[in-house]
Structure formats: structure tokens, C-alpha cells
Write a protein that holds these residues in place. Structure first.
Motif, PDB file in Angstrom:
ATOM      1  N   GLY A 135       9.201   3.906  -9.397  1.00  0.00           N
ATOM      2  CA  GLY A 135       8.006   3.718 -10.209  1.00  0.00           C
ATOM      3  C   GLY A 135       7.449   5.027 -10.728  1.00  0.00           C
ATOM      4  O   GLY A 135       7.919   6.131 -10.384  1.00  0.00           O
TER       5      GLY A 135
ATOM      6  N   ARG B 278      12.238   0.689  -4.574  1.00  0.00           N
ATOM      7  CA  ARG B 278      11.701   0.476  -5.910  1.00  0.00           C
ATOM      8  C   ARG B 278      11.342   1.821  -6.529  1.00  0.00           C
ATOM      9  O   ARG B 278      10.836   2.696  -5.836  1.00  0.00           O
ATOM     10  CB  ARG B 278      10.485  -0.451  -5.836  1.00  0.00           C
ATOM     11  CG  ARG B 278      10.878  -1.909  -5.654  1.00  0.00           C
ATOM     12  CD  ARG B 278       9.741  -2.776  -5.193  1.00  0.00           C
ATOM     13  NE  ARG B 278       9.597  -2.713  -3.744  1.00  0.00           N
ATOM     14  CZ  ARG B 278       8.802  -3.518  -3.039  1.00  0.00           C
ATOM     15  NH1 ARG B 278       8.078  -4.426  -3.652  1.00  0.00           N
ATOM     16  NH2 ARG B 278       8.720  -3.400  -1.733  1.00  0.00           N
TER      17      ARG B 278
ATOM     18  N   VAL C 123       6.191  -0.107 -11.201  1.00  0.00           N
ATOM     19  CA  VAL C 123       7.603  -0.135 -10.819  1.00  0.00           C
ATOM     20  C   VAL C 123       8.418  -0.564 -12.027  1.00  0.00           C
ATOM     21  O   VAL C 123       8.158  -1.611 -12.635  1.00  0.00           O
ATOM     22  CB  VAL C 123       7.836  -1.093  -9.637  1.00  0.00           C
ATOM     23  CG1 VAL C 123       9.323  -1.334  -9.398  1.00  0.00           C
ATOM     24  CG2 VAL C 123       7.190  -0.525  -8.375  1.00  0.00           C
TER      25      VAL C 123
ATOM     26  N   ASP D  85       4.428  -4.450  -9.683  1.00  0.00           N
ATOM     27  CA  ASP D  85       5.862  -4.667  -9.488  1.00  0.00           C
ATOM     28  C   ASP D  85       6.234  -6.131  -9.664  1.00  0.00           C
ATOM     29  O   ASP D  85       5.390  -7.015  -9.588  1.00  0.00           O
ATOM     30  CB  ASP D  85       6.279  -4.193  -8.097  1.00  0.00           C
ATOM     31  CG  ASP D  85       5.772  -5.105  -6.993  1.00  0.00           C
ATOM     32  OD1 ASP D  85       4.599  -5.525  -7.078  1.00  0.00           O
ATOM     33  OD2 ASP D  85       6.523  -5.395  -6.070  1.00  0.00           O
TER      34      ASP D  85
END
Length: 290
Positions: free
Chosen positions: A286, A284, A222, A145
Motif C-alpha cells: 500500500g 498487502r 492497498v 483494502d
């Protein structure tokens, strides 16, 4: 900060705790190293308590109130912020320890989470971070990320995020705040981190290294961090993290009049937040890549 120097050539590793003053599992992992007489067999190991001022304010009756003093210590690691004129307790502490962080080759920053989410290793976007996480081998889920729009984390600082540098850093989220299982994860990941760098004396490793067979690590990339744009963000369900949303286009939240939809099938929700404030990361998004 305490640095244990073996007197022999080797890397400089750092195990860091209480980046947030209410996240105690890392401090307990460092206490475990101290109580069991850990000393590196080569190189140096720094054991750090960073946001001590926030930790000193910890009150079990209001355990979330001591996350920070003025601002999130894990959002101040942009070079521009560190070199700038803005003042806060967290920036002052970051500037104080910055020379030490500049000398560290490998960093493990230990955190815990709001929800009872499976532990996560946040490895950043560089291949070297993922490679180090795979060498550590725990926890199962490795998150690749970019961090947060609100500011840079310590694990993303300077050389740690430079693909031309060999230096690398990891941030481990050990589980829910104050759960005993979070200490177990923090302790075991710390030992595996030191072991993968060949810093454990064989006798110490034989006595203290975790013996559990681990599942094969899985990497989640992500693709988007949802940054809150209004003061009226809400999720459609009480998500806790690691939920896999089957269909692209599924509404997972509302940010004022904006619908937050999943961008692809099998979308993984990473660390949905309870601190739903403008400018902060809500969640987030992903997908599994390995």
C-alpha cells in the motif's frame, strides 16, 4: 450473542470478537463492557462471540492451533459460499448468525496480529468505511483494502460493501496476539466506536472513555494483495509490518521462481504473514494517500 436494546430509536451496532478463536483481545473488550455496566443510550448494541467452537479449543500450550476448526471464519462471507452446498464448521456458524448480521447497521470486528505491528483499522474500499474509521479516530493507521483472494471477510459482507447502503463495517487489528496492549487498544477502540455513534450514556462516557490525545489518522490505500501461488514462498527479510520500502522494484520475497517486487516508491508492507501457504495472502502492498 447478546443484544442490549435501549428501547429508543437509533442504529443497531455490533461489537464482534473471536472471529478467530485464538484472538482474545476482543473478548476481553466485551467483558469490560459487561463488567462496567454498559447499556446503550439509544438504539441497540449486539455483543458477539462468533467462532465459539474454535475458541473452546484454545490451549495456551498451542495457542495458534485454535484459529479455526475447518477453515478461516473470516473468508466465508461470499454470498455464493453462504448460499452454496459446501460444509464446514465455520460456514455452518456463518449461516446461523447471518440473519443477525443482515440486521446490523454498524459493525466493529476485533482482531489481533501475528507480529508486534502497530494497530490498524481495515476499512474496506468504500468511502463510508474510511469515513467511519475517521470518526472512531483510533488507531492511527487506516487501511483501505479489498480483502483476500481466499474469500470475503465479514466486514466486506453484503451491504457493508455496497456504496448505495448506509451500513458500514470496520475490522480493527489491535496489535500482537495475547499482548496486554492489544486489549487496551480493543477496549479503547470499542468505546470510541460506540461513542461516535452516540450510543454511550454521558455518565458512562465520562467515567470510561479514553483520555489520551491521539495522532491524526493516516490512510493507506492497498493497491495489491500478494496471493501465494506455490508451496515455497519466502520473504527476503523477517518483515513484521508497516515497513516502508523506499524504492520501486525492490525484491521483498520469492514465490517459487517468481520475484515479489514493490510496485512504487515508499511502498508500505501491510501485515506480512507467517502462514505462507498456497492460496493465502502473503502481504498487502500500500501507499499513504492521506
Amino acid at each position: 450473542m447478546t443484544t442490549l436494546d435501549s428501547g429508543r430509536p437509533g442504529p443497531h451496532a455490533m461489537v464482534n470478537a473471536i472471529t478467530h478463536g485464538n484472538e482474545l483481545c476482543g473478548a476481553l473488550a466485551i467483558e469490560f463492557l459487561d463488567q462496567t455496566g454498559f447499556k446503550p443510550v439509544r438504539g441497540r448494541v449486539t455483543l458477539g462471540f462468533t467462532n465459539v467452537a474454535a475458541f473452546d479449543n484454545f490451549d495456551p500450550a498451542q495457542p495458534n492451533a485454535s484459529r479455526f476448526i475447518d477453515e478461516d471464519f473470516n473468508r466465508v462471507w461470499d454470498i455464493e459460499a453462504l448460499d452454496g452446498t459446501r460444509r464446514s464448521a465455520e460456514l455452518a456458524r456463518a449461516r446461523e448468525i447471518r440473519p443477525l448480521i443482515d440486521r446490523v447497521d454498524y459493525l466493529l470486528d476485533i482482531h489481533s496480529m501475528q507480529h508486534a505491528t502497530p494497530p490498524l483499522m481495515l476499512a474496506g474500499m468504500q468511502d463510508k468505511g474510511v469515513a467511519l474509521a475517521l470518526r472512531v479516530g483510533e488507531p492511527e493507521f487506516i487501511v483501505r483494502d479489498q480483502g483476500h483472494a481466499a474469500g470475503r471477510r465479514m466486514r466486506d459482507y453484503a451491504a457493508f460493501d455496497d456504496p448505495a447502503s448506509l451500513k458500514a463495517a470496520l475490522l480493527v487489528e489491535c496489535g500482537q496476539h495475547w499482548a496486554s496492549s492489544s486489549f487496551t487498544v480493543a477496549r479503547d477502540v470499542t468505546l470510541r466506536f460506540l461513542a461516535c455513534l452516540d450510543l454511550l450514556e454521558p455518565g458512562y462516557a465520562a467515567q470510561h472513555m479514553p483520555k489520551a490525545t491521539l495522532p491524526k489518522p493516516r490512510v493507506i490505500e492497498v493497491t495489491e494483495a500478494v496471493t501465494i501461488e506455490t508451496n515455497s514462498f519466502s520473504f527476503v527479510e523477517p518483515f513484521e509490518g508497516q515497513e516502508i520500502i523506499a524504492k520501486a522494484g525492490t525484491v521483498i520475497g520469492h514465490d517459487g521462481g517468481r520475484e515479489i517486487r514493490t510496485p512504487y516508491d515508499e511502498c508500505v508492507l501491510i501485515m506480512p504473514s507467517r502462514r505462507l501457504a498456497k492460496g493465502q495472502t502473503a502481504v498487502r502492498l500500500g501507499r499513504f494517500v492521506a
